[in-house]
Design a protein around this motif. Sequence first.
Motif, PDB file in Angstrom:
ATOM      1  N   GLU A 153       0.826  -1.212   0.000  1.00  0.00           N
ATOM      2  CA  GLU A 153       0.000   0.000   0.000  1.00  0.00           C
ATOM      3  C   GLU A 153       0.859   1.259   0.000  1.00  0.00           C
ATOM      4  O   GLU A 153       0.591   2.220  -0.730  1.00  0.00           O
ATOM      5  N   VAL A 154       1.925   1.242   0.810  1.00  0.00           N
ATOM      6  CA  VAL A 154       2.805   2.407   0.915  1.00  0.00           C
ATOM      7  C   VAL A 154       3.611   2.595  -0.363  1.00  0.00           C
ATOM      8  O   VAL A 154       3.678   3.697  -0.927  1.00  0.00           O
ATOM      9  N   LEU A 155       4.228   1.511  -0.840  1.00  0.00           N
ATOM     10  CA  LEU A 155       5.076   1.593  -2.023  1.00  0.00           C
ATOM     11  C   LEU A 155       4.289   2.010  -3.258  1.00  0.00           C
ATOM     12  O   LEU A 155       4.736   2.872  -4.034  1.00  0.00           O
ATOM     13  N   PHE A 156       3.106   1.440  -3.452  1.00  0.00           N
ATOM     14  CA  PHE A 156       2.294   1.754  -4.627  1.00  0.00           C
ATOM     15  C   PHE A 156       1.917   3.237  -4.655  1.00  0.00           C
ATOM     16  O   PHE A 156       2.043   3.913  -5.691  1.00  0.00           O
ATOM     17  N   ASN A 157       1.460   3.763  -3.512  1.00  0.00           N
ATOM     18  CA  ASN A 157       1.022   5.159  -3.480  1.00  0.00           C
ATOM     19  C   ASN A 157       2.190   6.128  -3.612  1.00  0.00           C
ATOM     20  O   ASN A 157       2.048   7.190  -4.235  1.00  0.00           O
ATOM     21  N   LEU A 158       3.355   5.791  -3.055  1.00  0.00           N
ATOM     22  CA  LEU A 158       4.531   6.640  -3.217  1.00  0.00           C
ATOM     23  C   LEU A 158       5.001   6.676  -4.671  1.00  0.00           C
ATOM     24  O   LEU A 158       5.356   7.733  -5.198  1.00  0.00           O
ATOM     25  N   LEU A 159       5.011   5.513  -5.312  1.00  0.00           N
ATOM     26  CA  LEU A 159       5.407   5.453  -6.722  1.00  0.00           C
ATOM     27  C   LEU A 159       4.430   6.234  -7.586  1.00  0.00           C
ATOM     28  O   LEU A 159       4.828   6.944  -8.521  1.00  0.00           O
ATOM     29  N   PHE A 160       3.148   6.119  -7.279  1.00  0.00           N
ATOM     30  CA  PHE A 160       2.138   6.854  -8.047  1.00  0.00           C
ATOM     31  C   PHE A 160       2.328   8.360  -7.887  1.00  0.00           C
ATOM     32  O   PHE A 160       2.293   9.112  -8.867  1.00  0.00           O
ATOM     33  N   LEU A 161       2.568   8.814  -6.644  1.00  0.00           N
ATOM     34  CA  LEU A 161       2.752  10.232  -6.387  1.00  0.00           C
ATOM     35  C   LEU A 161       4.047  10.756  -6.999  1.00  0.00           C
ATOM     36  O   LEU A 161       4.089  11.845  -7.565  1.00  0.00           O
ATOM     37  N   GLY A 162       5.123   9.973  -6.875  1.00  0.00           N
ATOM     38  CA  GLY A 162       6.420  10.428  -7.354  1.00  0.00           C
ATOM     39  C   GLY A 162       6.584  10.386  -8.856  1.00  0.00           C
ATOM     40  O   GLY A 162       7.054  11.363  -9.466  1.00  0.00           O
ATOM     41  N   LEU A 163       6.181   9.285  -9.473  1.00  0.00           N
ATOM     42  CA  LEU A 163       6.403   9.114 -10.913  1.00  0.00           C
ATOM     43  C   LEU A 163       5.298   9.731 -11.756  1.00  0.00           C
ATOM     44  O   LEU A 163       5.569  10.429 -12.735  1.00  0.00           O
ATOM     45  N   PHE A 164       4.053   9.479 -11.394  1.00  0.00           N
ATOM     46  CA  PHE A 164       2.933   9.945 -12.215  1.00  0.00           C
ATOM     47  C   PHE A 164       2.485  11.358 -11.847  1.00  0.00           C
ATOM     48  O   PHE A 164       2.393  12.231 -12.722  1.00  0.00           O
ATOM     49  N   CYS A 165       2.186  11.589 -10.557  1.00  0.00           N
ATOM     50  CA  CYS A 165       1.640  12.890 -10.155  1.00  0.00           C
ATOM     51  C   CYS A 165       2.696  13.990 -10.125  1.00  0.00           C
ATOM     52  O   CYS A 165       2.345  15.172 -10.203  1.00  0.00           O
ATOM     53  N   SER A 166       3.959  13.623  -9.991  1.00  0.00           N
ATOM     54  CA  SER A 166       5.009  14.635  -9.959  1.00  0.00           C
ATOM     55  C   SER A 166       5.726  14.729 -11.302  1.00  0.00           C
ATOM     56  O   SER A 166       5.487  15.646 -12.075  1.00  0.00           O
ATOM     57  N   MET A 167       6.582  13.769 -11.613  1.00  0.00           N
ATOM     58  CA  MET A 167       7.409  13.882 -12.812  1.00  0.00           C
ATOM     59  C   MET A 167       6.596  13.919 -14.101  1.00  0.00           C
ATOM     60  O   MET A 167       6.658  14.884 -14.875  1.00  0.00           O
ATOM     61  N   ILE A 168       5.808  12.882 -14.368  1.00  0.00           N
ATOM     62  CA  ILE A 168       5.087  12.787 -15.641  1.00  0.00           C
ATOM     63  C   ILE A 168       4.040  13.885 -15.771  1.00  0.00           C
ATOM     64  O   ILE A 168       3.920  14.530 -16.822  1.00  0.00           O
ATOM     65  N   ALA A 169       3.269  14.132 -14.707  1.00  0.00           N
ATOM     66  CA  ALA A 169       2.211  15.146 -14.777  1.00  0.00           C
ATOM     67  C   ALA A 169       2.790  16.540 -14.999  1.00  0.00           C
ATOM     68  O   ALA A 169       2.258  17.328 -15.786  1.00  0.00           O
ATOM     69  N   TYR A 170       3.888  16.870 -14.317  1.00  0.00           N
ATOM     70  CA  TYR A 170       4.503  18.182 -14.496  1.00  0.00           C
ATOM     71  C   TYR A 170       5.016  18.355 -15.921  1.00  0.00           C
ATOM     72  O   TYR A 170       4.891  19.433 -16.520  1.00  0.00           O
ATOM     73  N   LEU A 171       5.606  17.308 -16.477  1.00  0.00           N
ATOM     74  CA  LEU A 171       6.120  17.383 -17.842  1.00  0.00           C
ATOM     75  C   LEU A 171       4.982  17.505 -18.852  1.00  0.00           C
ATOM     76  O   LEU A 171       5.056  18.297 -19.792  1.00  0.00           O
ATOM     77  N   LEU A 172       3.927  16.718 -18.667  1.00  0.00           N
ATOM     78  CA  LEU A 172       2.770  16.800 -19.556  1.00  0.00           C
ATOM     79  C   LEU A 172       2.140  18.183 -19.494  1.00  0.00           C
ATOM     80  O   LEU A 172       1.746  18.752 -20.522  1.00  0.00           O
ATOM     81  N   TRP A 173       2.059  18.731 -18.298  1.00  0.00           N
ATOM     82  CA  TRP A 173       1.451  20.044 -18.138  1.00  0.00           C
ATOM     83  C   TRP A 173       2.301  21.124 -18.810  1.00  0.00           C
ATOM     84  O   TRP A 173       1.770  22.035 -19.453  1.00  0.00           O
TER      85      TRP A 173
END
Length: 305
Positions: A224-244
């Motif tokens: 639960e911890v690892l999945f949500n951290l990876l989602f926040l770090g990779l998708f919500c931070s890096m990828i989302a910022y670049l897409l935006w």
Amino acid sequence: MAYFNIDHRESRSGVIYHLGALLAVSTWGASFISTKVLLQCGMSAVEIYVYRFVLAYLCTFLFCPRPFVSNSWRDELKFALCGICGGSVYFIAENTAVTYTLVSNVSLLVSTSPLITVVMVALLYKSERISRAMMAGSLVALVGVGCVIFNSSMNLQVNPLGDMLALLAALCWAVYSIVLRPLSTVYSSWFITRKTFFYGIVTALPFFFMESEHFPMARMLETEVLFNLLFLGLFCSMIAYLLWGQAVKGLGAVTSGNYMYFCPVVTLVLSAVMLGEKISLIGCVGCALILGGVIAGDRLGSRSR
């Protein structure tokens, strides 16, 4: 100007920009859920931010290691301010707000940042003024904010302090957007994202080390911890910022900014489905007023120009 519709004359790349903006906003709407889950697991708001952005920074650095510094010390100071307003203070306030109020409330109040940005730009730049339609839409949205705060204060398990922190986060994002404005014409999205992450982490470390206890490292590998951290770090931070960043360059700040209004809708749906949070009638009215006021103000304002 068309809103949320793709003009027939747009190229295939234009369609990709629209999809990228929608995907970025959708992940940000879902990020409130992951943050709430990690808080319930025992991780503090500061820890969530630091671990999330360290992961995002390392991945971004792998793809964009050079250049390491900006063109001038003035730009470096601007990036530091971006890291504070678009990073550490923004996310710490936002993550802490989730511990005091409903995630749907936080998402709704943070979504007022484009509104605050328009007002601040009008005050700072004499060449840009607020139309009457935008002012009317702003007042309607402001009433909606009041409804959302009143909704949370009626719930004995919620403290209005969370709503105030969410509004602080919205103000920080508005400042970040204004500071970022001249930088985006000089530097790439990769470089801007990496520098924002770097200064965001540096300015958050004092808060991190001030905490007396930290989340056990042994629990980081829990699913639960690892999945949500990876989602926040990779998708919500890096990828989302670049897409935006790419969406803003391809569609412009106004058109891409309209997609931000989908963020609270995504959060409302997910918080009800995944967390079982209940929204009162006045909360729904507040949501409708915020979204309706901001969108109507933008649309009518663009016609009057």
